[in-house]
Scaffold this motif. Structure first.
Motif, PDB file in Angstrom:
ATOM      1  N   PHE A  16      12.017  62.905  34.044  1.00 34.68           N
ATOM      2  CA  PHE A  16      12.451  63.896  33.063  1.00 34.68           C
ATOM      3  C   PHE A  16      11.273  64.622  32.420  1.00 34.68           C
ATOM      4  O   PHE A  16      11.424  65.724  31.889  1.00 34.68           O
TER       5      PHE A  16
ATOM      6  N   ASN B 238       8.969  66.118  33.851  1.00 37.13           N
ATOM      7  CA  ASN B 238       8.696  67.349  34.580  1.00 37.13           C
ATOM      8  C   ASN B 238       9.508  68.538  34.072  1.00 37.13           C
ATOM      9  O   ASN B 238       9.228  69.681  34.422  1.00 37.13           O
ATOM     10  N   ASP B 239      10.537  68.276  33.261  1.00 39.59           N
ATOM     11  CA  ASP B 239      11.363  69.350  32.714  1.00 39.59           C
ATOM     12  C   ASP B 239      10.922  69.761  31.312  1.00 39.59           C
ATOM     13  O   ASP B 239      11.613  70.540  30.657  1.00 39.59           O
ATOM     14  N   ILE B 240       9.794  69.242  30.835  1.00 43.25           N
ATOM     15  CA  ILE B 240       9.365  69.485  29.453  1.00 43.25           C
ATOM     16  C   ILE B 240       7.985  70.123  29.443  1.00 43.25           C
ATOM     17  O   ILE B 240       7.078  69.688  30.175  1.00 43.25           O
ATOM     18  N   THR B 241       7.830  71.154  28.638  1.00 44.91           N
ATOM     19  CA  THR B 241       6.524  71.746  28.359  1.00 44.91           C
ATOM     20  C   THR B 241       6.335  71.757  26.842  1.00 44.91           C
ATOM     21  O   THR B 241       7.286  71.528  26.085  1.00 44.91           O
TER      22      THR B 241
ATOM     23  N   ASP C 158       9.439  71.732  24.584  1.00 39.56           N
ATOM     24  CA  ASP C 158      10.534  72.585  25.035  1.00 39.56           C
ATOM     25  C   ASP C 158      11.118  72.051  26.337  1.00 39.56           C
ATOM     26  O   ASP C 158      10.382  71.801  27.299  1.00 39.56           O
ATOM     27  N   HIS C 159      12.444  71.886  26.355  1.00 39.72           N
ATOM     28  CA  HIS C 159      13.133  71.490  27.577  1.00 39.72           C
ATOM     29  C   HIS C 159      13.527  72.738  28.355  1.00 39.72           C
ATOM     30  O   HIS C 159      13.727  73.811  27.775  1.00 39.72           O
ATOM     31  N   ILE C 160      13.623  72.601  29.678  1.00 41.90           N
ATOM     32  CA  ILE C 160      13.936  73.741  30.521  1.00 41.90           C
ATOM     33  C   ILE C 160      15.289  74.355  30.171  1.00 41.90           C
ATOM     34  O   ILE C 160      15.563  75.528  30.451  1.00 41.90           O
ATOM     35  N   SER C 161      16.169  73.608  29.514  1.00 42.04           N
ATOM     36  CA  SER C 161      17.487  74.105  29.109  1.00 42.04           C
ATOM     37  C   SER C 161      17.427  75.085  27.952  1.00 42.04           C
ATOM     38  O   SER C 161      18.408  75.779  27.682  1.00 42.04           O
TER      39      SER C 161
ATOM     40  N   GLY D  51       2.440  69.929  30.333  1.00 41.89           N
ATOM     41  CA  GLY D  51       3.558  70.224  31.217  1.00 41.89           C
ATOM     42  C   GLY D  51       3.206  71.298  32.221  1.00 41.89           C
ATOM     43  O   GLY D  51       2.412  72.198  31.965  1.00 41.89           O
TER      44      GLY D  51
ATOM     45  N   VAL E 280       5.828  72.949  34.167  1.00 42.69           N
ATOM     46  CA  VAL E 280       7.079  73.547  34.619  1.00 42.69           C
ATOM     47  C   VAL E 280       6.911  75.047  34.770  1.00 42.69           C
ATOM     48  O   VAL E 280       6.370  75.722  33.907  1.00 42.69           O
TER      49      VAL E 280
ATOM     50  N   ALA F 129       8.771  77.696  34.086  1.00 39.26           N
ATOM     51  CA  ALA F 129       9.994  77.951  33.335  1.00 39.26           C
ATOM     52  C   ALA F 129      10.588  79.275  33.732  1.00 39.26           C
ATOM     53  O   ALA F 129       9.913  80.129  34.262  1.00 39.26           O
TER      54      ALA F 129
END
Length: 576
Positions: A286, A288-291, A339-342, A565, A567, A569
């Motif tokens: 998980f 990998n989905d956070i910056t 920050d989450h990718i969502s 991170g 990602v 984005a």
């Protein structure tokens, strides 16, 4: 005093900037593509010696009890013995650490020695018998019903520890626990404005105890890593002897001490960090989905606090007003955002301010005090602590900008001390020679808790220059205060309470990307807290008195931060 504050505050800024200048910490998603720092496939090697610097905040507690000698005598005035009391020692710290790690797979064992420097100060009302009037009160009172007026002061000059560490490493992150022995260099003072106003009773001690802590360290690239940790020091109870002018018999207190430290720092590892058989475990998927980013700030700010005391049960008649203007100070702060990718994000900061000193006005109004009185006192040895935590969602975004909303919580506390007094308004309070210039006269401890509703965003002005801003409404806030009138044992301390609406916070930051991962910047902020509905009840009063409380702080800061991170984005470039 200013010179004493700067070194501790500057340590965290220097440490974060040095991380950015490390040759291994390369480039940003919003700049021309530059290869990211290369780590061993499964993780980072933490083996070897390291050294570093740290800055942070310290909050401690001192409990005074079991008085003997002068502190337990009536001193010929039918004064009851001094009472047990507690005070907080707090302020900014800065220091150094050295250590050694040995890694076995994902497990890391090591030892560390560190030293932190203050100064940290606090006062206890150990000479006051709360609710008992002073002998010089305007109404009849038995001479026995008074306190000794002895404010007890603790100052901590240095803290140190030697600990073992045990950690678990995954990806670029090492989480650890630590424990060992602790040391504190301490100075104690007791000032009595009647018996020895110029020469306080003094003592000093080198205290030894134990410590435990927990923390997280993050590899920035190359040999650099950043860390954050919490430590608890316990020094137990020790009998401290004092030399009291005019009282040759043994004079002592039993003094218990402990300390809480929050530290943020930078380490340089001297060993080869890119090889070896013992390496960290892979990071959880998980991650990998956070910056995001984390960093430190050093600032300079000004503040003002005021409370208005009214008549019984209403605000129709103002009785007195305390104003603490121009409370300037040097601040030290850590901050982070993820920050989450969502589009969901979490952010927060915590910090403190060492106040550099100013003045305080104590006004009393007719008909309660006639003529009008306005006394002026110098202020020093004050400090602030604050923290915010927010959860939000980025609901609008473009290739070079984004906007999000958030909900959160803010905590703010301030302790201010005033010494001596001079009459500047024509009244007869504080006549010349009535109060020693070094006598602790008044202290105010304010504590605010507020709900936050905010809107914020950022925009890339160029490929390296970013502007960030946020505006926050504080729809509801509570106030808890303590007013210490040190020369009046009947109102030492005097509790205060209140709540209010419509506070405000604003912040703006202009930052520049030195590399893909390292930003530096400057910013400004403004805070306003207000409790329109408050009350104070004096111990000898049958009714409460209406009170209003207002506090503000505004200032500027410099910051340095590290982006984490990798990602790619959606079309979001800025990573604040």
């Amino acid at each position: 005093m200013f010179a004493k504050r700067i070194p501790g505050s500057a340590l965290i800024a220097i440490s974060t900037i040095l991380a950015g200048l490390s040759p291994q910490a390369a480039g940003a998603a919003d700049l021309p593509v530059v290869p990211a720092p290369v780590f061993v496939a499964a993780g980072v090697n933490w083996d070897g010696f390291y050294a570093g610097i740290h800055g942070g905040l310290a909050v401690g507690s001192t409990t005074w009890s079991n008085p003997t000698g002068y502190f337990a005598a009536d001193r010929g005035l039918a004064v009851p013995p001094d009472v047990a009391a507690n005070s907080a020692q707090s302020g900014l710290i800065g220091g150094l650490q050295v250590g050694y790690n040995r890694q076995f797979g994902a497990f890391v064992f090591g030892f560390e020695a560190d030293a932190s420097f203050g100064p940290l100060n606090g006062y206890a009302a150990c000479g006051a018998v709360v609710g008992l009037a002073p002998a010089e009160a305007a109404f009849p009172v038995d001479a026995f019903m008074r306190g000794s007026k002895d404010p007890c002061h603790t100052s901590i000059g240095a803290l140190a520890s030697a600990t073992g560490r045990f950690g678990y490493a995954f990806g670029r992150t090492l989480i650890f626990v630590k424990g060992g022995v602790a040391y504190s260099s301490e100075q104690y003072d007791v000032i009595n404005p009647d018996n020895f106003p110029a020469n306080p009773a003094q003592a000093s001690a080198d205290r030894f105890g134990w410590t435990v802590g927990v923390g997280l360290e993050y590899a920035l690239g190359g040999n650099w890593s950043a860390k954050g940790e919490y430590d608890y020091y316990d020094f137990g109870t020790q009998t401290i002897g004092f030399t009291v002018p005019g009282y040759p018999t043994f004079n002592s207190f039993s003094i218990r001490r402990d300390q809480h430290l929050a530290k943020f720092g930078l380490n340089y590892r001297f060993a080869d960090t890119g090889g070896g058989a013992d390496i960290s475990a892979p990071a959880p998927a998980f991650v990998n989905d956070i910056t995001g980013e984390f960093g430190g700030r050093v600032g300079f700010s000004n503040g003002r606090y005021q409370d208005n005391l009214f008549g019984f049960g209403s605000t129709a008649e103002r009785v007195s007003r305390l104003t603490w203007p121009n409370q300037t100070g040097v601040s030290l702060e850590s901050f982070a955002r993820a920050d989450h990718i969502s589009g969901l994000f979490a952010k927060g900061y915590f910090g403190g301010v060492d106040l550099l000193g100013s003045h305080m006005n104590d006004e009393d109004f007719p008909p309660g005090t006639n003529p009008y009185s306005n006394t002026l006192s110098k202020t020093e040895r004050g400090r602030d602590f604050y923290a915010s935590a927010d959860l939000g969602y980025t609901f609008l975004r473009g290739n070079t900008w984004r906007i999000g909303g958030f909900l959160g919580f803010h905590y703010y506390s301030q302790i201010m001390n005033s010494y001596g007094c001079t009459q500047v308004g024509g009244g007869d309070i504080c006549e010349p020679g009535a109060t020693a210039g070094n006598a602790l006269l008044l202290s105010e401890n304010e504590r605010w808790r507020a709900a936050r509703v905010g809107l914020g965003g950022d925009v890339m002005l160029t490929d390296r220059l970013k502007w960030s801003a946020e505006a926050v409404w504080l729809p509801y806030m509570t106030f808890q205060g303590t007013d210490n009138h040190w020369l009046r044992s009947d109102i030492n301390p005097l509790p205060q309470s209140g709540h209010g609406f419509n506070g405000f916070q604003a912040e703006s930051v202009l930052s520049y990307a030195l590399t893909e991962r390292i930003d530096v910047g400057v910013g400004a902020r403004y805070w306003l807290f207000q409790a329109q509905h408050g009350f104070t009840q004096f111990p000898d009063a049958a009714m409460w008195q209406a009170t209003t409380f207002t506090s503000m702080r505004y200032g500027v800061f410099a910051q340095a931060s590290y982006k984490f991170g990798d990602v790619a984005a959606p079309p979001v470039i800025a990573k604040y």
